[in-house]
Structure formats: C-alpha cells, structure tokens
Design a protein around this motif. Structure first.
Motif, PDB file in Angstrom:
ATOM      1  N   GLY A  28      50.286 -12.769  12.814  1.00  0.00           N
ATOM      2  CA  GLY A  28      49.833 -11.625  12.022  1.00  0.00           C
ATOM      3  C   GLY A  28      48.400 -11.769  11.551  1.00  0.00           C
ATOM      4  O   GLY A  28      47.626 -10.802  11.551  1.00  0.00           O
ATOM      5  N   VAL A  29      48.006 -12.987  11.157  1.00  0.00           N
ATOM      6  CA  VAL A  29      46.639 -13.232  10.723  1.00  0.00           C
ATOM      7  C   VAL A  29      45.663 -13.061  11.881  1.00  0.00           C
ATOM      8  O   VAL A  29      44.580 -12.479  11.735  1.00  0.00           O
ATOM      9  N   TRP A  32      45.289  -9.387  12.746  1.00  0.00           N
ATOM     10  CA  TRP A  32      44.466  -8.759  11.713  1.00  0.00           C
ATOM     11  C   TRP A  32      42.982  -9.036  11.941  1.00  0.00           C
ATOM     12  O   TRP A  32      42.155  -8.126  11.883  1.00  0.00           O
ATOM     13  N   ALA A  33      42.625 -10.290  12.234  1.00  0.00           N
ATOM     14  CA  ALA A  33      41.223 -10.633  12.500  1.00  0.00           C
ATOM     15  C   ALA A  33      40.728  -9.947  13.758  1.00  0.00           C
ATOM     16  O   ALA A  33      39.574  -9.501  13.817  1.00  0.00           O
ATOM     17  N   TYR A  35      41.362  -7.057  14.824  1.00  0.00           N
ATOM     18  CA  TYR A  35      40.988  -5.665  14.565  1.00  0.00           C
ATOM     19  C   TYR A  35      40.016  -5.505  13.400  1.00  0.00           C
ATOM     20  O   TYR A  35      39.179  -4.601  13.412  1.00  0.00           O
ATOM     21  N   MET A  36      40.127  -6.348  12.391  1.00  0.00           N
ATOM     22  CA  MET A  36      39.255  -6.194  11.235  1.00  0.00           C
ATOM     23  C   MET A  36      37.796  -6.491  11.576  1.00  0.00           C
ATOM     24  O   MET A  36      36.883  -5.806  11.078  1.00  0.00           O
ATOM     25  N   ALA A  71      47.853  -1.814  18.859  1.00  0.00           N
ATOM     26  CA  ALA A  71      48.192  -2.779  17.815  1.00  0.00           C
ATOM     27  C   ALA A  71      49.561  -3.409  18.098  1.00  0.00           C
ATOM     28  O   ALA A  71      49.749  -4.622  17.944  1.00  0.00           O
ATOM     29  N   ALA A 180      43.370  -2.382  12.255  1.00  0.00           N
ATOM     30  CA  ALA A 180      43.138  -3.161  11.035  1.00  0.00           C
ATOM     31  C   ALA A 180      44.085  -2.726   9.926  1.00  0.00           C
ATOM     32  O   ALA A 180      44.646  -3.560   9.201  1.00  0.00           O
ATOM     33  N   SER A 183      47.765  -3.878  10.883  1.00  0.00           N
ATOM     34  CA  SER A 183      47.966  -5.325  10.866  1.00  0.00           C
ATOM     35  C   SER A 183      47.830  -5.914   9.467  1.00  0.00           C
ATOM     36  O   SER A 183      48.326  -7.015   9.206  1.00  0.00           O
ATOM     37  N   THR A 184      47.180  -5.197   8.549  1.00  0.00           N
ATOM     38  CA  THR A 184      47.073  -5.676   7.169  1.00  0.00           C
ATOM     39  C   THR A 184      48.459  -5.831   6.541  1.00  0.00           C
ATOM     40  O   THR A 184      48.668  -6.688   5.668  1.00  0.00           O
ATOM     41  N   ALA A 186      50.906  -7.182   7.768  1.00  0.00           N
ATOM     42  CA  ALA A 186      51.494  -8.474   8.129  1.00  0.00           C
ATOM     43  C   ALA A 186      50.925  -9.634   7.318  1.00  0.00           C
ATOM     44  O   ALA A 186      51.446 -10.748   7.385  1.00  0.00           O
ATOM     45  N   LEU A 187      49.868  -9.405   6.561  1.00  0.00           N
ATOM     46  CA  LEU A 187      49.206 -10.503   5.854  1.00  0.00           C
ATOM     47  C   LEU A 187      50.064 -11.152   4.769  1.00  0.00           C
ATOM     48  O   LEU A 187      50.033 -12.378   4.623  1.00  0.00           O
TER      49      LEU A 187
END
Length: 278
Positions: A28-29, A32-33, A35-36, A71, A180, A183-184, A186-187
C-alpha cells in the motif's frame, strides 16, 4: 511503436523496483508513492501553465474510471509479484492483449472472430502451463495477477477511447490524482512499517517517476495506433522482466513457464496479425 516499446521498458523497471521494495515495505505504501509522486510533480509543473484547464474535460467520468482501474492494477500486480518470480508473474499478466482483443468488439466496435476466441483459449492454456496447479506457484498471487490483467485490459480500452480527444497531460494527471487519492486509503494499515533509508527512499520515489513516464508514453502511443495492434507489443516486456529478474533476484523461468509464455506470445501475435489484416 517506439513510444510503446519505451513505455514497456519503464513498466519493467517499475515492476522490478516494486518487487524489490515489497520485501521490506507494505504494498500500500509503495502504490501510494507510485501515484503521489507524479501527482505532486505534474501539479507543480502543469498547474501554473494550465490552471483549471488541466482538469477540464467533458469525459471526466471515464477519466476517473480509467484511473481507478489502473490503481487496482497496481495493487494487484505489485501484490502478486511479491510472491512470484518476475518472468512467471509477467507472463501471467500477458493474457492482457488476448482480453483486449476479445473486449474490443463490445467496447470499441471492432470485429472479433471465432479464430480470435480459439487463440484466446489457447493463450489461456499457456497460463495453466505457467501456474501448474502442483504447488510450484502460490494460488492467490496467480489469481491476483490474472485479475490485474483483466483490469489492465479495460484500462487499455479506456485509454484508447480517451486518446483521440483528450489532452495527454490531462489524462496523465487524472491517472496520478485519482490513484493518489485511492491509495491514500491504504496508508493507515501500513502505519507500523519502518521508514525507508536514503537508498530505499530514492527507489520509492523512482516508482512514481518510472510509472509517470511509462503511462505518458502509453497515452501518446494509443493516440497513433489501434489498441488491438499495439497491445501485443507488451510481450517485449517479458524480455526485460526476465533479464531484470535474473539480475536483481537471481530468478530464471522454469521450462514449463517458458513453454507457457511462448504459447501466450504466439497466440497474442497471431491475434494481432489478424487484426492488422482487417
């Protein structure tokens, strides 16, 4: 064609880096990275020049659906490759062009023949050769990769529908922004994981760079050629995946995996030749 080949190299780098990092950090991290980073970079570069025009599109719903599909692909593929060697995992993902060919009829109005269906069934038999229900590969990662290939086929068809009318940077930014946001979520589940050091931190950032470059090149490639013609070129990625898997992880495909991959590639190329003749 050159744009598609360059995109595939970027995707092979993305997959290899993601697999390497997934041994130490939650998927998940990493997603997230992935896409972010492009969301921040594209926003910083393009917003001062384009303003609200960057998000302006009469087809925003399709843009959001397309980005959400990708995603989902990222979670499934990165999660599946965590447990499966690069060559085998990438080969399983290569049923995507066959799915694209079959779905091109109802989605894009292209003609799908009985021969296309036969080739698709033969291609899926190649999947069985790779997966071999003998305990060699864990079943859930295999299922994840196959589900990822279905979502990626739908993503490619959506890209094709958007490419003719949408600005590439708008499509690319929707991809990063929606990915982004999704996926946030999942953080929180990864809050217990350790922070990456400097070297791993650069690799985490590179996920966003390679993904951003690859999908921009894919968007441009789809603007110049039909999906049924371009999608079989994805098989070139198998070469890069095998080489990178051997170089980074010391993995080489088994004879059964080579045979299954060859069958999938042969069926995909035959399907592409038929589409090109039509």
């Amino acid at each position: 064609m050159a744009l598609m080949l360059a995109a595939l190299f970027c995707f092979a780098v993305l997959d290899t880096t993601g697999k390497y990092l997934s041994r130490s950090y939650p998927v998940g991290v990493l997603v997230w990275a992935r896409y972010m980073v492009p969301a921040i970079v594209l926003g910083a570069v393009l917003w001062p020049r384009m303003g609200r025009e960057l998000l302006a599109t009469p087809r925003w719903r399709l843009q959001v659906v397309r980005a959400a599909l990708l995603a989902g692909v990222s979670f499934l593929i990165m999660g599946g490759l965590k447990f499966i060697p690069m060559a085998e995992g990438t080969s399983l993902f290569f049923v995507t062009p066959l799915i694209v060919t079959l779905l091109a009829g109802p989605v894009l109005g292209e003609r799908v023949t009985a021969a296309n269906w036969i080739l698709a069934l033969l291609g899926f038999s190649g999947v069985l050769l790779i997966a071999r229900p003998d305990g060699h590969l864990p079943p859930w990662p295999v299922i994840m990769l196959l589900c990822g290939s279905l979502l990626y086929a739908l993503y490619q068809l959506a890209t094709r529908r958007l490419a003719a009318t949408e600005r590439p940077f708008t499509t690319l930014y929707y991809t990063a922004l929606v990915g982004a946001v999704l996926s946030t979520a999942a953080l929180p589940a990864a809050s217990h994981s350790a922070l990456p050091g400097p070297a791993d931190g650069l690799l985490v950032l590179s996920l966003g760079v390679s993904g951003m470059a690859g999908h921009f090149l894919l968007i441009r490639a789809m603007a110049f050629a039909p999906a049924s013609v371009l999608s079989p070129l994805i098989y070139v990625q198998l070469v890069w995946a095998t080489l990178m898997g051997w170089w980074v992880f010391g993995d080489l495909p088994s004879p059964g995996a080579v045979g299954g991959a060859a069958l999938i590639v042969a069926c995909g190329l035959a399907s592409a030749m038929m589409a090109h003749r039509r």
